[in-house]
Design a protein around this motif. Structure first.
Motif, PDB file in Angstrom:
ATOM      1  N   PHE A 127       0.831  -1.204   0.000  1.00  0.00           N
ATOM      2  CA  PHE A 127       0.000   0.000   0.000  1.00  0.00           C
ATOM      3  C   PHE A 127       0.866   1.256   0.000  1.00  0.00           C
ATOM      4  CE2 PHE A 127      -1.911   3.340   2.696  1.00  0.00           C
ATOM      5  CZ  PHE A 127      -2.990   3.684   1.910  1.00  0.00           C
ATOM      6  N   ASN A 128       1.852   1.308   0.896  1.00  0.00           N
ATOM      7  CA  ASN A 128       2.713   2.487   0.991  1.00  0.00           C
ATOM      8  C   ASN A 128       3.449   2.760  -0.325  1.00  0.00           C
ATOM      9  OD1 ASN A 128       1.983   2.944   3.651  1.00  0.00           O
ATOM     10  ND2 ASN A 128       3.788   1.916   4.512  1.00  0.00           N
ATOM     11  N   ASP A 129       3.976   1.697  -0.934  1.00  0.00           N
ATOM     12  CA  ASP A 129       4.680   1.853  -2.216  1.00  0.00           C
ATOM     13  C   ASP A 129       3.726   2.337  -3.304  1.00  0.00           C
ATOM     14  OD1 ASP A 129       7.008   0.972  -0.998  1.00  0.00           O
ATOM     15  OD2 ASP A 129       6.871  -1.071  -1.786  1.00  0.00           O
ATOM     16  N   TYR A 130       2.524   1.798  -3.295  1.00  0.00           N
ATOM     17  CA  TYR A 130       1.526   2.138  -4.301  1.00  0.00           C
ATOM     18  C   TYR A 130       1.112   3.604  -4.191  1.00  0.00           C
ATOM     19  CZ  TYR A 130      -2.716   1.513  -7.161  1.00  0.00           C
ATOM     20  OH  TYR A 130      -3.682   1.593  -8.126  1.00  0.00           O
ATOM     21  N   ILE A 131       0.874   4.054  -2.960  1.00  0.00           N
ATOM     22  CA  ILE A 131       0.464   5.439  -2.733  1.00  0.00           C
ATOM     23  C   ILE A 131       1.575   6.401  -3.140  1.00  0.00           C
ATOM     24  CG2 ILE A 131      -0.226   7.136  -0.994  1.00  0.00           C
ATOM     25  CD1 ILE A 131      -2.287   4.967  -1.625  1.00  0.00           C
ATOM     26  N   ALA A 132       2.811   6.042  -2.796  1.00  0.00           N
ATOM     27  CA  ALA A 132       3.945   6.916  -3.091  1.00  0.00           C
ATOM     28  C   ALA A 132       4.112   7.160  -4.589  1.00  0.00           C
ATOM     29  CB  ALA A 132       5.226   6.326  -2.504  1.00  0.00           C
ATOM     30  N   ALA A 133       3.646   6.205  -5.406  1.00  0.00           N
ATOM     31  CA  ALA A 133       3.804   6.304  -6.860  1.00  0.00           C
ATOM     32  C   ALA A 133       2.511   6.697  -7.581  1.00  0.00           C
ATOM     33  CB  ALA A 133       4.307   4.965  -7.411  1.00  0.00           C
ATOM     34  N   ASP A 134       1.458   6.981  -6.825  1.00  0.00           N
ATOM     35  CA  ASP A 134       0.157   7.269  -7.434  1.00  0.00           C
ATOM     36  C   ASP A 134       0.059   8.756  -7.793  1.00  0.00           C
ATOM     37  OD1 ASP A 134      -2.455   7.475  -8.231  1.00  0.00           O
ATOM     38  OD2 ASP A 134      -3.309   6.472  -6.479  1.00  0.00           O
ATOM     39  N   PRO A 135       0.005   9.090  -9.081  1.00  0.00           N
ATOM     40  CA  PRO A 135      -0.040  10.497  -9.487  1.00  0.00           C
ATOM     41  C   PRO A 135      -1.374  11.181  -9.186  1.00  0.00           C
ATOM     42  CG  PRO A 135      -0.306   9.096 -11.408  1.00  0.00           C
ATOM     43  CD  PRO A 135       0.004   8.181 -10.252  1.00  0.00           C
ATOM     44  N   ARG A 136      -2.367  10.408  -8.754  1.00  0.00           N
ATOM     45  CA  ARG A 136      -3.691  10.988  -8.478  1.00  0.00           C
ATOM     46  C   ARG A 136      -3.765  11.691  -7.133  1.00  0.00           C
ATOM     47  NH1 ARG A 136      -7.248   5.737  -8.831  1.00  0.00           N
ATOM     48  NH2 ARG A 136      -5.411   5.021  -7.629  1.00  0.00           N
ATOM     49  N   VAL A 137      -2.731  11.487  -6.297  1.00  0.00           N
ATOM     50  CA  VAL A 137      -2.818  11.972  -4.919  1.00  0.00           C
ATOM     51  C   VAL A 137      -1.535  12.669  -4.474  1.00  0.00           C
ATOM     52  CG1 VAL A 137      -4.456  10.160  -4.264  1.00  0.00           C
ATOM     53  CG2 VAL A 137      -1.992   9.776  -3.948  1.00  0.00           C
TER      54      VAL A 137
END
Length: 208
Positions: free
Chosen positions: A181-191
């Motif tokens: 989750f943390n890795d995914y959020i860190a790379a999510d350009p939507r947020v």
């Protein structure tokens, strides 16, 4: 006096009702430390006051401490919808929620938020994620689909007792869920996002 004591002494006092709930949670449930407690509870209330959401979604009610804390910060027309998947918690939690001064602002629902929250047909302004860590990424995507642009997600336990940097826990499924989750959020350009090292880690996420 410890630094933690100093911080609490200079933070808004914990309401007596919430202190009684925190104590009862620790006396009568197996995982009492899961309750938000004084400092995080006051932070949640403050964030609600700052964001001024009309609708809040909570995933993982547990004993109701965080739900009540957030509901304290809501305007009169605000509502909080909180989901708890473990039906064995209902007999403990429902009386505490219904006995609180903010009971009229809280809708306590037993069920799987991943499946049931979208069925409410509500666009949320704020979501607090505190459910099964193994499904955090799926939960996040569900929340994003019903969160308004500019809305906020608060994800709890994102440091997971420091296990996210301890290779001893590399095969632990809960730790894997948080790390993914943390890795995914860190790379999510939507947020946009920032991790606060409060208690067990609290990530503040803003949907662009």
């Amino acid at each position: 006096m410890t630094l933690d004591d100093y911080i609490l002494a200079h933070t808004e006092p914990e309401p007596e009702y919430l202190y009684k709930l925190w104590r009862a949670t620790n006396l009568h449930t197996i995982h009492g430390r899961m309750a938000s407690g004084h400092l995080q509870g006051r932070l949640l209330k403050m964030l609600v006051k700052m964001i001024r959401p009309k609708n809040i979604l909570e995933i993982g009610t547990f004993s109701g401490y965080s739900a009540i804390s957030m509901a304290e910060g809501l305007d009169d027309d605000g509502r909080l919808y909180t989901f708890e998947i473990n039906d064995e918690m209902e007999d403990f939690t429902r009386p505490w929620i219904e006995g609180s001064e903010v009971a009229d602002k809280i809708h306590f629902i037993i069920g799987d938020a991943l499946k049931e929250a979208p069925k409410l047909g509500i666009e949320f302004d704020l979501a607090f994620m505190d459910g099964d860590k193994r499904t955090y990424r799926d939960c996040y995507e569900m929340v994003m689909s019903i969160l308004r642009p500019g809305g906020f997600i608060l994800a709890d336990n994102t440091l997971w007792d420091g296990h996210v940097v301890d290779h001893t826990y590399d095969r632990d499924h809960q730790t894997q869920g948080i790390e993914n989750f943390n890795d995914y959020i860190a790379a999510d350009p939507r947020v946009e996002q920032v991790i606060l090292p409060l208690r067990d880690g609290l990530t503040l996420i803003r949907k662009k």
